[in-house]
Scaffold this active site. Structure first.
Site, mmCIF file in Angstrom:
data_model
loop_
_atom_site.group_PDB
_atom_site.id
_atom_site.type_symbol
_atom_site.label_atom_id
_atom_site.label_comp_id
_atom_site.label_asym_id
_atom_site.label_seq_id
_atom_site.Cartn_x
_atom_site.Cartn_y
_atom_site.Cartn_z
ATOM 1 N N ASP A 199 0.859 -1.188 0.000
ATOM 2 C CA ASP A 199 0.000 0.000 0.000
ATOM 3 C C ASP A 199 0.894 1.236 0.000
ATOM 4 O OD1 ASP A 199 -2.959 0.956 0.509
ATOM 5 O OD2 ASP A 199 -1.677 2.173 1.815
ATOM 6 N N ASN A 207 -2.199 12.899 -3.702
ATOM 7 C CA ASN A 207 -3.193 13.291 -4.716
ATOM 8 C C ASN A 207 -3.753 14.669 -4.435
ATOM 9 O OD1 ASN A 207 -3.497 11.497 -6.859
ATOM 10 N ND2 ASN A 207 -4.749 10.075 -5.682
ATOM 11 N N GLU A 242 -4.357 2.426 -4.800
ATOM 12 C CA GLU A 242 -2.912 2.506 -4.572
ATOM 13 C C GLU A 242 -2.350 1.210 -3.982
ATOM 14 O OE1 GLU A 242 -4.840 4.366 -0.845
ATOM 15 O OE2 GLU A 242 -5.240 4.139 -2.985
#
Length: 322
Positions: A199, A207, A242
């Site tokens: 992860d 983002n 992700e």
């Protein structure tokens, strides 16, 4: 539609017709004498001269064809029947009129040989059956080649559907299909298999701060890290968002942990921004590793790796947990 004439009253001869290649028996001319010659204009469909009865069409002049979309290039192509070539032999052999999609690509003269006449030619004239068999074998080989092309194209698109469009890694659909197979092979052969769940740390923050395009770029960078560090026999997957997954065949717990540690270190070193004037976000990830046990299946393996990933995140991220 032009007026119908007959082969015996025309200037056409059989010497350039593939069906009669090498045939010199004068009986051919007698049997073809009353066969109609049909003239059709450019763009006009191939006519059905005999209702529900099958017949063979031989192109005397012009071109027959149909326009199709090529399977492999997505470009328009035309299948053509040129002067001397024929169509409809299979209809005669199986005594059925098949759906027709052919049309004249230019003004075309057709010799129409009814089913009963073709059978007489086959029975009474040496060489006609041989030529017919040759034509059908050519057509069969062409049909087989087209089927093979379609199979290759189908496999190409099937493989394409198993790849993640953003990262180029395998996708979740591939994992669902392949992991069970790899687990079964490992159980059957008694070989180890390890799986790493990954992860990317604080990805939402990246983002939000730098925008989704930079987030996508970071994902591609992470995928590159995996591809560069793994063996050809290993598999890298975008699990979703992700989250990434690595499958390590023939890898026990110690090997799996070593690979996960190497990936963790290389992820920290990855360059996200090439522009040195822009503040550099660190791309780090948390890693959870699990190794297949004899009593576990693929779902158990993912669950255990996911639990290990959670422990790595709880312990502060940017680390490996088993």
């Amino acid at each position: 539609m032009e007026q119908i004439t007959y082969f015996g009253a025309s200037s056409y001869t059989i010497d350039k017709l593939h069906l009669f290649d090498g045939v010199t028996d004068p009986a051919v001319g007698t049997l073809l004498e009353q066969c109609a010659i049909q003239r059709i204009s450019s763009g006009e469909a191939l006519p059905n001269m005999h209702g529900t009865a099958a017949c063979v069409y031989v192109v005397l002049r012009g071109v027959l064809g149909n326009t199709l979309l090529a399977d492999d290039t997505q470009q328009v192509r035309s299948d053509k029947i040129l002067p001397g070539e024929s169509i409809g032999e299979l209809s005669v052999l199986d005594e059925a009129v098949h759906a027709n999609t052919l049309m004249a690509l230019e003004e075309t003269d057709l010799l129409v040989i009814p089913s009963r006449t073709l059978w007489k030619l086959i029975d009474e004239v040496d060489g006609v059956a041989r030529n017919l068999l040759r034509q059908l074998s050519f057509r069969l080989r062409a049909a087989n080649a087209q089927l093979r092309r379609r199979e290759k194209v189908g496999e190409f698109y099937r493989q394409l559907s198993m790849l993640d469009g953003l990262t180029g890694l395998y996708n979740r659909a591939w994992l669902n299909d392949k992991l069970a197979e790899l687990v079964e092979e490992a159980h059957h052969a008694g070989r180890p298999l390890s799986l790493i769940m990954i992860d990317l740390d604080h990805f939402k923050k990246l983002n939000d701060q730098y925008g989704h395009q930079m987030g996508d770029h970071a994902l591609r960078i992470a995928a590159g890290v995996l591809n560069a560090a793994l063996r050809p026999s290993d598999f890298a997957v975008r699990y979703g968002g992700e989250e990434l997954t690595v499958i390590l065949p023939d890898s026990n717990a110690a090997t799996g942990r070593m690979v996960a540690q190497r990936l963790c270190e290389r992820m920290r070193e990855a360059v996200v921004f090439e522009d040195m004037h822009v503040p550099l976000p660190h791309l780090t990830a948390s890693f959870g590793i699990a190794t297949l046990d004899a009593q576990h299946d693929q779902e158990d393996l993912i669950t255990r790796a996911d639990a290990a990933l959670y422990r790595a995140k709880e312990a502060g991220r940017n680390q490996v947990s088993a």
